[in-house]
Write a protein that holds these residues in place. Structure first.
Motif, PDB file in Angstrom:
ATOM      1  N   ILE A 162      31.534  16.277  53.369  1.00  0.00           N
ATOM      2  CA  ILE A 162      30.367  16.396  53.310  1.00  0.00           C
ATOM      3  C   ILE A 162      29.279  17.560  52.847  1.00  0.00           C
ATOM      4  O   ILE A 162      28.077  16.481  52.027  1.00  0.00           O
ATOM      5  N   LEU A 163      29.481  18.483  52.910  1.00  0.00           N
ATOM      6  CA  LEU A 163      29.124  19.348  52.444  1.00  0.00           C
ATOM      7  C   LEU A 163      28.533  19.043  50.783  1.00  0.00           C
ATOM      8  O   LEU A 163      27.902  19.367  50.020  1.00  0.00           O
ATOM      9  N   ASP A 164      30.111  18.820  49.919  1.00  0.00           N
ATOM     10  CA  ASP A 164      29.936  18.306  48.861  1.00  0.00           C
ATOM     11  C   ASP A 164      29.302  17.647  48.744  1.00  0.00           C
ATOM     12  O   ASP A 164      28.632  17.681  47.510  1.00  0.00           O
ATOM     13  N   ARG A 165      29.391  16.257  49.237  1.00  0.00           N
ATOM     14  CA  ARG A 165      28.178  15.389  48.947  1.00  0.00           C
ATOM     15  C   ARG A 165      26.748  15.986  48.579  1.00  0.00           C
ATOM     16  O   ARG A 165      26.213  15.108  48.429  1.00  0.00           O
ATOM     17  N   LEU A 166      26.379  16.346  50.215  1.00  0.00           N
ATOM     18  CA  LEU A 166      25.113  17.044  49.861  1.00  0.00           C
ATOM     19  C   LEU A 166      24.721  17.793  48.942  1.00  0.00           C
ATOM     20  O   LEU A 166      24.078  17.540  48.614  1.00  0.00           O
ATOM     21  N   GLN A 167      24.989  18.711  48.774  1.00  0.00           N
ATOM     22  CA  GLN A 167      25.119  19.803  47.561  1.00  0.00           C
ATOM     23  C   GLN A 167      25.309  19.214  45.813  1.00  0.00           C
ATOM     24  O   GLN A 167      24.423  19.121  45.499  1.00  0.00           O
ATOM     25  N   LYS A 168      25.982  17.942  45.589  1.00  0.00           N
ATOM     26  CA  LYS A 168      26.253  17.163  44.543  1.00  0.00           C
ATOM     27  C   LYS A 168      24.862  16.610  44.772  1.00  0.00           C
ATOM     28  O   LYS A 168      23.990  16.254  43.428  1.00  0.00           O
TER      29      LYS A 168
ATOM     30  N   ASP B 125      26.121  12.418  56.573  1.00  0.00           N
ATOM     31  CA  ASP B 125      25.754  13.084  55.409  1.00  0.00           C
ATOM     32  C   ASP B 125      23.930  13.127  55.759  1.00  0.00           C
ATOM     33  O   ASP B 125      23.695  14.554  56.204  1.00  0.00           O
ATOM     34  N   LEU B 126      23.648  12.243  56.175  1.00  0.00           N
ATOM     35  CA  LEU B 126      22.034  12.106  57.055  1.00  0.00           C
ATOM     36  C   LEU B 126      22.206  13.162  58.311  1.00  0.00           C
ATOM     37  O   LEU B 126      21.257  14.408  58.806  1.00  0.00           O
ATOM     38  N   ASP B 127      23.159  12.617  59.167  1.00  0.00           N
ATOM     39  CA  ASP B 127      23.127  13.542  60.615  1.00  0.00           C
ATOM     40  C   ASP B 127      22.998  15.617  60.132  1.00  0.00           C
ATOM     41  O   ASP B 127      22.547  16.183  60.900  1.00  0.00           O
ATOM     42  N   CYS B 128      24.080  15.612  59.351  1.00  0.00           N
ATOM     43  CA  CYS B 128      24.165  17.212  58.848  1.00  0.00           C
ATOM     44  C   CYS B 128      23.135  17.421  58.216  1.00  0.00           C
ATOM     45  O   CYS B 128      22.867  18.700  58.857  1.00  0.00           O
ATOM     46  N   LEU B 129      22.370  16.695  56.966  1.00  0.00           N
ATOM     47  CA  LEU B 129      21.130  17.746  56.383  1.00  0.00           C
ATOM     48  C   LEU B 129      20.524  17.739  58.286  1.00  0.00           C
ATOM     49  O   LEU B 129      19.533  18.945  57.851  1.00  0.00           O
ATOM     50  N   ASP B 130      19.732  16.795  58.724  1.00  0.00           N
ATOM     51  CA  ASP B 130      18.664  17.656  59.459  1.00  0.00           C
ATOM     52  C   ASP B 130      19.319  18.353  60.434  1.00  0.00           C
ATOM     53  O   ASP B 130      18.683  19.150  60.943  1.00  0.00           O
ATOM     54  N   LEU B 131      20.982  18.537  60.882  1.00  0.00           N
ATOM     55  CA  LEU B 131      20.676  19.853  61.645  1.00  0.00           C
ATOM     56  C   LEU B 131      20.929  21.141  61.073  1.00  0.00           C
ATOM     57  O   LEU B 131      20.153  21.511  61.456  1.00  0.00           O
ATOM     58  N   ILE B 132      20.934  20.957  59.447  1.00  0.00           N
ATOM     59  CA  ILE B 132      20.646  21.901  58.402  1.00  0.00           C
ATOM     60  C   ILE B 132      19.407  22.559  58.431  1.00  0.00           C
ATOM     61  O   ILE B 132      18.793  23.779  58.630  1.00  0.00           O
ATOM     62  N   THR B 133      18.493  21.788  59.367  1.00  0.00           N
ATOM     63  CA  THR B 133      17.174  21.935  58.200  1.00  0.00           C
ATOM     64  C   THR B 133      16.657  22.178  59.828  1.00  0.00           C
ATOM     65  O   THR B 133      15.626  22.998  59.604  1.00  0.00           O
ATOM     66  N   ARG B 134      17.307  21.958  60.730  1.00  0.00           N
ATOM     67  CA  ARG B 134      16.792  22.051  61.540  1.00  0.00           C
ATOM     68  C   ARG B 134      17.017  23.479  61.895  1.00  0.00           C
ATOM     69  O   ARG B 134      16.782  24.156  62.753  1.00  0.00           O
ATOM     70  N   HIS B 135      18.653  23.825  62.107  1.00  0.00           N
ATOM     71  CA  HIS B 135      19.083  25.005  62.456  1.00  0.00           C
ATOM     72  C   HIS B 135      19.306  26.359  61.156  1.00  0.00           C
ATOM     73  O   HIS B 135      20.074  27.299  61.055  1.00  0.00           O
ATOM     74  N   GLY B 136      19.343  25.920  60.395  1.00  0.00           N
ATOM     75  CA  GLY B 136      19.614  26.497  58.829  1.00  0.00           C
ATOM     76  C   GLY B 136      18.943  28.003  58.555  1.00  0.00           C
ATOM     77  O   GLY B 136      17.767  27.477  59.697  1.00  0.00           O
TER      78      GLY B 136
END
Length: 157
Positions: free
Chosen positions: A76-82, A44-55
């Motif tokens: 993963i996205l469900d957990r990050l959104q929740k 989840d942290l890895d994906c959050l980092d990618l969203i932060t850098r490339h979103g």
């Protein structure tokens, strides 16, 4: 470039690779502790980092960047959104009206920045010891190492 024996060059190259392996372990440990401190899974942290850098970024593009199956990405996205880390927004420019983009919630990112604060401060201090020219060489080496890793990883699928 100075002239050195092939044996000495091999020894130096092996040293670089050994230090990169140690760095990989240390960064994995740091990321594990940061993710735990933020109440996130490592992926989840890895994906959050990618969203932060490339979103903002679409879920399919994120799955490709992360090397994850789209079905895995949904959880993963469900957990990050929740958890309030990201928002899913309708993409007004997409042909498919169901299309969404992902954006990190800036107000939550302070927590992640705080957890990485010690490492960021240590890196700032370390970089002060190098000239701008040396930093350019280091950045170039790291960029090329990342590119090589991406190529090799793509070949493994």
């Amino acid at each position: 470039m100075s002239s050195i024996s092939s044996r000495d060059r091999r020894h130096l190259t092996n040293g670089v690779k050994e230090h990169l392996r140690e760095l990989s372990v240390q960064l994995a440990l740091l990321n594990h502790r940061v993710s735990a401190g933020a109440g996130l899974k490592q992926v989840d942290l890895d994906c959050l980092d990618l969203i932060t850098r490339h979103g903002p970024i679409g879920p399919s593009a994120l799955a490709r960047r992360a090397g994850l199956h789209p079905a895995t990405m949904t959880g993963i996205l469900d957990r990050l959104q929740k958890g309030g880390w990201i928002v899913r927004e309708r993409d007004p420019e997409a042909a498919d009206r169901r299309a969404v983009t992902l954006r990190a919630v800036k107000e939550r990112m302070g927590e992640i920045y705080r957890l990485f604060g010690g490492m960021n401060a240590a890196m700032d201090e370390l970089c002060e010891e190098y000239t701008p020219e040396e930093l350019e060489v280091i950045a170039g080496f790291l960029r090329r190492t990342t590119d090589a890793g991406q190529e090799v990883t793509a070949d493994l699928v």
